[in-house]
Scaffold this active site. Structure first.
Site, short mmCIF file in Angstrom:
data_model
loop_
_atom_site.label_atom_id
_atom_site.label_comp_id
_atom_site.label_asym_id
_atom_site.label_seq_id
_atom_site.Cartn_x
_atom_site.Cartn_y
_atom_site.Cartn_z
N HIS B 104 -2.65 -2.94 -0.70
CA HIS B 104 -2.35 -3.70 -1.93
C HIS B 104 -1.03 -4.44 -1.74
O HIS B 104 -1.02 -5.65 -1.55
CB HIS B 104 -2.29 -2.75 -3.14
N HIS B 123 1.36 1.71 -6.75
CA HIS B 123 0.60 1.51 -8.00
C HIS B 123 -0.60 2.44 -8.07
O HIS B 123 -1.60 2.15 -8.69
CB HIS B 123 0.17 0.05 -8.13
S1 FES Z 1 1.05 -0.87 -2.98
FE1 FES Z 1 -0.34 0.73 -3.02
S2 FES Z 1 -1.22 0.56 -4.98
FE2 FES Z 1 0.11 -1.13 -4.90
#
Ligand code: FES
Ligand code: SF4
Lengths: 819, 176
Positions: B104, B123
């Site tokens: 992500h 997140h």
């Molecule tokens: S960086 Fe892993 S959930 Fe956003």
């Protein structure tokens, strides 16, 4: 094994790539993205690229200099193949560079002849001919639509034309396209028998807040960052408004805000709030399903009794007197003053606790977090977000009214750190002539269709088959009625156009229905269509919409439409042109004159004809300049080269949404009355499981693009239903097993996902899937204003199969993070 | 051995119509003049270093070892799961290796032994180490890059490839 793209490198965006402003196509948050395009035979390098950074080294966390394979594609732009990267915009105030599992797949979900993505997109108009759909020209398809339509309507006699039309922004909606369809059906015509994309009537989902004078989108997202308490009701923003949660609510919690979540289910949102704020600062009120109204009336009573109200605000900004609007067929509750509402809504802690299943202490704690003045005597700020949990739940009008009551009583509307707002699904982008002729309550279109109503049905990006209630019966009847027309058309193969139209009209007069589908893909209801017209989405056209804090942006067209697909506004204009021509040919001159004023060639023409006529300061050029931060509506002027907007509504304490001259907000006088919609109590008595339902992080809306996205379909090949492991044991179920969910109205299927946090006998099923229509088990009962009640549904469950081979391979572990 | 994999990967990409068709393998059909450029870079899916990560004897069931692959700046874990999984290497078919940079936004993830998942503090995304790195729930638009492992007769474990793009690099094998 999980799906892997086996892509281990991507072309680098060159320094001179074209950059386009993009607002995410999907949810209402409207995250800013940038689309980069550049010629196929060009590429940036590790030392010369769009970032001007050294890309030969590993980039750090949160870097702007990386994009995932899902953010890349090869598409056509002005006839040429170009590379396309669509990546989150770090400079957009909405998302600050964050993508989500939906939005960050925009590029991959574009149609590409080169990479083979989204080949399901419609590219050519099609008509039913020789027993199947055949491609044809726009003129041929529209001529048939116009001729058949003209046979069933006349001036001031348009009730046999049924229209299903989206009213949203983003995606393929937006100001251009709602105006195109709106001008046609509410301007040139006065179509009464119509409905909106996600519900069976043409109505507001939030009538009561509007009747009280409070627009449902009244705050700014940064109110979540500057507040004491975040109250979330029937909403799961970590999954459904992801970057509103991550970029605003999380920051609010980091700034010290506490959170109350009202939801019968422990959602990912509850867990995430606990991770960020600490469990002691999160209050999850797991109420009995459908008891929200009792909770809010109890809170309202208790808060008022404690005197934790904003007396000045109530005196200056709300109606003084008794009843302002009586309860009647159009108003499921009376509206009036604060004191009148206190009388009508009175509910003791003991009564509230008994109905909701909460303890009195929990209710008191919630009241304190919402409204108790701080130790220094200052006012506590509280921002409230709500969505489908109550919008598509029990007693919509009264529940939303009761929630807004709390916001008004505590002076939390029109102030920093306040607001009582729906969180929303799509973006908004509604600009149409008045819909007053539709009436209130609006006609319940899907039931009327079931009972034989309508002769011609124009469908603009609605898929009733996947997303209506009482869906099983709807499909049965609609298939039968549309098949009557198909058979009549098949029987006249080789006939002239005139003979064909006669045959179609004969079949519809015998109970059939002629169905026209305008969509970007072949939808499930499109299986019944006689004419299919291909439309485009934002990015394939310029498109304006506003997000959940009324932030208006222009998505700039960055690629060509698939094949000959057109923007909906242009399709509506061409249909109007054909209607005019056919009516003139038939000598119906006066009626034909109503179909003039559609000489639009581009979506910008439609924008100028519609939205700009009411907001003359707003133009494409100025919106382009405003970029991904855009301007918050209403726009009040243009100064120093910039559009001037409105950060937050009602900061002057004057409430206008109801149209009252006095500018005073009204309170809602709706008392608790149990499960309100017909059939619910009986269904509950006769079935074991609550079938709670809604969206999840991964799947956008009815999966229309996701159904052809390998990454998505690999995770959930069929829709899931979450069940407590002990209930699974009772039913002899293993993870991944296929079950049938069945009740008095229908049946559907889902794969079993164990959910230890679920309450016994309470399940949650994902809504909108192509291969397990949740709406099949939703009964036809609505509230008085035709708002569906999805959430209060009960059914039985039985195993029908072991896991499908695809379902057997996926993970069934908990969604809750373990850090 | 490399040759066989080349054929395999090529066929899979062809059937899928994957993006690789543009960037690498099928370049000749799409952009003939780009072929020379493609040649000057490491070949897609092929030119990975073969790095020794550990010996089987070093592994304790359900206790991951930190690794860097394809180079030290790309952190990952090597893990013996204790039960055979699809895609698992070694005599028990239970050895796997993954990137631990969340796809992500690139936060470093931690391993939760109780349910054999990688969890992101950024997140809150999470990935299943027993299911090829499938994202159980989260914000990433891809499953976790898994490293291809080879175990030789002496029990030495080598990483020799990856099946998704690693966060923070537009080429898994960095290029100067
Ligand atoms: S960086 Fe892993 S959930 Fe956003
Ligand atoms: S949170 Fe909503 S608007 Fe933002 S990227 Fe995700 S789907 Fe798009």
């Amino acid at each position: 094994m999980a799906y892997k793209r086996n892509i281990d490198r991507l072309p680098i965006i060159p320094a001179d790539a074209k950059e386009h402003n993009v607002t995410c196509h999907y949810c209402i948050v409207g995250c800013g993205y940038k689309a980069y395009t550049w010629p196929l035979k060009k590429q940036g390098t590790t030392d010369s690229n769009w970032m001007g950074q050294d890309l030969s080294v590993q980039q750090g966390v949160d870097t702007e200099a990386w994009y995932a394979p899902s953010m890349y594609n090869v598409v056509k732009q002005e006839g040429q193949d170009v590379h396309l990267v669509i990546k989150p915009d770090v400079n957009c105030e909405v998302n600050a560079g964050l993508g989500s599992v939906r939005g960050a797949r925009m590029a991959e979900n574009r149609r590409s002849e080169i990479t083979g993505t989204q080949q399901q997109r419609l590219t050519e108009p099609m008509v039913w001919r020789y027993g199947t759909w055949q491609p044809t020209s726009w003129d041929d398809a529209l001529d048939l639509v116009a001729r058949v339509t003209a046979r069933v309507i006349d001036k001031d006699d348009e009730d046999d034309l049924y229209v299903s039309m989206f009213d949203h922004g983003g995606s393929a909606g937006g100001y251009e396209n709602t105006w195109g369809t709106g001008k046609l059906y509410f301007g040139s015509m006065k179509v009464r028998n119509c409905r909106i994309h996600n519900r069976p009537a043409y109505n507001s989902e939030v009538h009561s807040t509007r009747d009280m004078g409070v627009d449902e989108l009244n705050y700014a997202y940064d109110d979540y960052q500057n507040t004491d308490t975040i109250l979330l009701v029937g909403t799961n923003p970590m999954e459904c408004q992801t970057n509103l949660f991550l970029n605003h609510m999380v920051k609010g919690m980091q700034n010290g805000a506490r959170v109350i979540v009202v939801d019968p289910r422990r959602t990912v949102t509850v867990d995430s709030c606990e991770q960020v704020a600490g469990a002691e600062n999160v209050l999850h009120l797991a109420i009995a399903t459908g008891s929200d109204l009792a909770l809010f009336n109890t809170l309202f009573t208790y808060i008022a009794d404690q005197g934790w109200v904003d007396a000045d605000f109530i005196a200056n900004s709300t109606f003084q007197g008794d009843v302002a609007v009586n309860e009647d067929a159009a108003h499921p509750a009376a509206l009036g003053s604060f004191e009148a509402a206190r009388d009508a809504c009175k509910m003791s802690l003991a009564e509230g606790a008994a109905v909701t299943g909460l303890s009195e202490a929990q209710i008191v704690q919630a009241a304190e977090w919402i409204a108790k003045p701080k130790d220094d005597g200052s006012r506590r700020k509280c921002v409230t977000g709500y969505e489908k949990g109550i919008i598509w739940g029990n007693d919509n009008y009264r529940v939303i009214g009761a929630l807004v009551n709390i916001g008004l009583a505590t002076g939390n509307i029109g102030r920093e750190g306040g607001g009582v707002c729906r969180l929303g699904g799509h973006q908004e982008g509604y600009f149409r002539p008045s819909d007053a002729h539709v009436g209130r309550p609006a006609p319940y279109i899907d039931q009327l269709l079931i009972s034989g109503g309508g002769k011609v049905h124009h469908i603009w990006a609605n898929d009733h088959y996947k997303t209506t209630l009482n869906a099983a019966e709807f499909k049965r009847v609609y298939n039968r009625r549309s098949n009557m027309v198909k058979e009549a058309m098949d029987a006249r193969a080789g006939a002239t156009r005139e003979e064909l139209v006669d045959a179609i009209v004969g079949a519809i007069n015998a109970g059939g229905i002629f169905s026209v589908c305008v969509d970007i893909i072949q939808s499930q209801i499109g299986q019944a269509a006689h004419v299919i017209l291909p439309a485009v989405e934002s990015g394939e056209m310029n498109l304006t919409s506003m997000n959940g804090e009324r932030r208006l942006r222009l998505v700039e067209k960055y690629m060509d439409a698939p094949g000959s697909a057109q923007p909906d506004c242009i399709i509506a204009a061409r249909l109007a042109n054909h209607m005019e021509r056919v009516l003139r040919e038939e000598g119906r001159t006066e009626y034909a004159d109503q179909f003039t004023g559609y000489d639009w060639e581009t979506e910008e023409d439609a924008f100028m004809d519609g939205y700009n006529s009411a907001h003359p300061e707003v133009t494409y050029e100025r919106l382009r300049t405003a970029g991904n931060n855009g301007v918050q509506e209403p726009v009040t002027g243009f100064e120093n080269g910039q559009l001037v907007g409105t950060k937050r509504l009602y900061e002057d304490g004057v409430f206008t949404r109801h149209g009252r001259d006095d500018g005073k907000a009204l309170f809602c006088m709706g008392s608790w009355r149990g499960l309100q919609a017909p059939g619910k109590t009986q269904q509950q008595a006769n079935h074991r499981f609550l079938i709670n339902n809604g969206r999840a992080n991964l799947n956008w809306q009815n999966w229309f693009l996701d159904q052809k996205n390998d990454f998505v379909m690999d995770r959930f090949p069929v829709p899931f239903i979450q069940i407590h492991p002990d209930d699974m044991a009772d039913l002899g179920l293993s993870a991944g097993d296929m079950v049938e969910v069945f009740n008095d109205v229908g049946a559907t299927q889902a794969l079993v996902y164990p959910e230890p946090t679920a309450r016994r006998n309470e399940t949650f099923m994902i809504f909108g899937a192509p291969n397990g229509t949740q709406g099949n088990v939703i009964n036809a009962g609505t509230n008085e204003l035709m708002l569906p009640n999805y959430k209060q549904t009960w059914a039985n469950i039985r195993k029908i199969s072991d896991a499908t081979p695809a379902a057997a391979r996926v993970s069934y572990k908990s969604w809750e993070v373990e850090l | 051995m490399k040759c066989n994999r080349l054929v395999d990967v090529g066929r899979r990409q062809f059937l899928r119509g994957g993006v690789l068709g543009v960037a690498g393998a099928a370049a000749a059909t799409v952009m003939p003049s780009g072929a020379a450029q493609a040649q000057s870079q490491a070949r897609a899916m092929l030119d990975y270093p073969s790095n020794k990560l550990a010996n089987i004897a070093d592994l304790v069931v359900n206790e991951p070892i930190d690794i860097g692959y394809p180079d030290a700046d790309s952190p990952g874990i090597l893990l013996k799961l204790g039960t055979s999984v699809e895609g698992g290497a070694g005599p028990d078919g239970d050895i796997v290796a993954y990137s631990v940079l969340c796809p992500h936004k690139g936060y470093a993830m931690s391993y939760h032994a109780a349910d054999k998942t990688l969890n992101c503090p950024g997140h809150f995304s999470r990935f299943d180490c027993e299911k090829g790195g499938q994202q159980i729930w989260g914000h990433a638009t891809q499953n976790l890059p898994q490293f291809t492992l080879r175990v030789d007769d002496a029990g030495d474990i080598y990483a020799e490839g990856a099946d998704e793009l690693i966060y923070g690099r537009l080429s898994n094998v960095l290029e100067g």
